[in-house]
Motif scaffolding. Structure first.
Motif, PDB file in Angstrom:
ATOM      1  N   CYS A 130    -102.311   4.454   2.777  1.00  0.00           N
ATOM      2  CA  CYS A 130    -101.862   5.507   1.862  1.00  0.00           C
ATOM      3  C   CYS A 130    -100.412   5.853   2.199  1.00  0.00           C
ATOM      4  O   CYS A 130    -100.143   6.392   3.284  1.00  0.00           O
TER       5      CYS A 130
ATOM      6  N   CYS B 291     -99.496   9.897   2.834  1.00  0.00           N
ATOM      7  CA  CYS B 291     -99.686  10.597   4.117  1.00  0.00           C
ATOM      8  C   CYS B 291     -99.448   9.666   5.300  1.00  0.00           C
ATOM      9  O   CYS B 291     -99.641  10.069   6.445  1.00  0.00           O
TER      10      CYS B 291
ATOM     11  N   CYS C 117    -104.528  15.277   2.593  1.00  0.00           N
ATOM     12  CA  CYS C 117    -103.964  14.376   1.582  1.00  0.00           C
ATOM     13  C   CYS C 117    -105.051  14.053   0.549  1.00  0.00           C
ATOM     14  O   CYS C 117    -106.234  14.085   0.839  1.00  0.00           O
TER      15      CYS C 117
ATOM     16  N   CYS D 148    -105.997  11.287  -0.552  1.00  0.00           N
ATOM     17  CA  CYS D 148    -106.858  10.155  -0.182  1.00  0.00           C
ATOM     18  C   CYS D 148    -108.031  10.621   0.675  1.00  0.00           C
ATOM     19  O   CYS D 148    -109.163  10.212   0.485  1.00  0.00           O
TER      20      CYS D 148
HETATM   21 ZN   LIG Z   1    -103.189   9.886   2.087  1.00  0.00          ZN
END
Ligand SMILES: [Zn+2]
Length: 332
Positions: free
Chosen positions: A102, A105, A119, A121
């Motif tokens: 990701c 982050c 985050c 995700c």
């Molecule tokens: Zn993330």
């Protein structure tokens, strides 16, 4: 697992992910250096230049202004040289970029602007796991997917002048408000009643989904499972699960009335559960296919009168014909 335990597990997985991505990055870098003669030297020189730049700016901060003036230029030249080397070796331009699952982050699981927060995700994965814990992982029953056209709008209930659709929409509105305002709900508890196939379970799932979106972990159980837990607590003296249901800030019980009746257990335990939860102002939502009269007959006046107390229970009645038949016929 509780929400906190799920977060802890995720944080450990993210740490492992960072390590794995670092390993992939190092590997790629080594491969690129093997393919491009001279690349390692330029990379080392750039690294040294960066370190030197940091050092001088720290040490000479107040003395020699402009000491690092040449640095951006030198960096740009080195970056250009690196890009050329990659191109010549037929490697992609991002061959030396850090590897992140990701990028938002950088696999930390948290972002820091404006303040530390989870985050997207990680939040998405956490929600998914919370629903999995509740046994609702596969349930797509959310308020967003509530389809009012499944409910008949023609036939009017003579008692209140409402169509089936109007009843369903009102129930949806109240359930949504309930989930959105928890723990400051209009009444602490909700009772969804009506025959099978009118959307009670859907709404109960939708409340659970919504709470999870709001970072609240409810406890969700079918009445059948609840009885199983109560039976174990009674016969096997293993009351952990029952205590969890007793103490959950919000408990969702699906399909009350469909569980088998067990002597000394069903009524006694249900009464204790509801009574104690009500006394400690914990929130409970129940769906049932029983009418109030049937409820009284099955669970006794003592329990029914709890649920009829309008200061703590809001009762929503769903009416009309089974919408699952419509779904099966492919009308929706
Ligand atoms: Zn993330």
């Amino acid at each position: 697992m509780t929400r906190e335990q799920l977060i802890l597990a995720l944080q450990q997985e993210y740490a492992a992910r960072r390590e794995e991505n670092m390993r992939i990055y190092e590997e790629r870098r080594t491969q690129a250096c093997e393919k491009c003669p001279g690349l390692r030297e330029v990379l080392d020189a750039r690294h040294a230049a960066v370190l030197q730049g940091v050092r001088t700016s720290l040490l000479n901060r107040f003395r020699k202004e402009g000491e690092n003036a040449q640095l951006p230029n030198a960096m740009a030249l080195m970056n250009q040289r690196i890009a050329e080397m990659l191109r010549e070796a037929g490697l992609p331009a991002d061959a030396l970029d850090p590897v992140y699952t990701c990028a938002e982050c950088k696999d930390e699981g948290y972002v820091y602007a404006p303040s530390r927060q989870m985050c997207r995700c990680m939040k998405q994965e956490l929600n998914h796991r919370m629903l999995g814990e509740l046994g609702l992982g596969a349930s797509g029953n959310t308020f967003e997917r509530f389809d009012e056209t499944l409910f008949d709008d023609e036939e009017i209930d003579e008692r209140d002048g409402f169509s089936q659709r109007k009843h369903a929409l009102l129930a949806k509105k109240i359930c949504l408000e309930y989930a959105d305002s928890f723990p400051d709900t209009a009444t602490p508890n909700l009772l969804l009643s009506g025959k099978s196939g009118l959307g009670k379970t859907f709404l109960l799932h939708a409340i659970a989904h919504r709470l999870v979106q709001r970072d609240i972990m409810p406890v969700y159980t079918s009445a059948y499972h609840l009885l199983e837990v109560a039976r174990k607590a009674y016969f096997e003296n293993s009351g952990d699960k029952l205590a969890e249901m007793m103490n959950a800030p919000i408990l969702l019980i699906d399909d009350l009335g469909t569980e088998p009746m067990m002597q000394n257990i069903t009524i006694e335990q249900l009464f204790n559960l509801l009574n104690e939860r009500q006394l400690s102002r914990r929130h409970t939502v129940i769906s049932t296919n029983l009418t109030m009269a049937e409820f009284k007959e099955r669970y006794t006046e003592r329990i029914a009168s709890r649920l009829m107390d309008e200061s703590s229970w809001r009762r929503l009645v769903l009416t009309g014909s089974d919408v699952r038949k419509k779904l099966k016929r492919g009308q929706a």
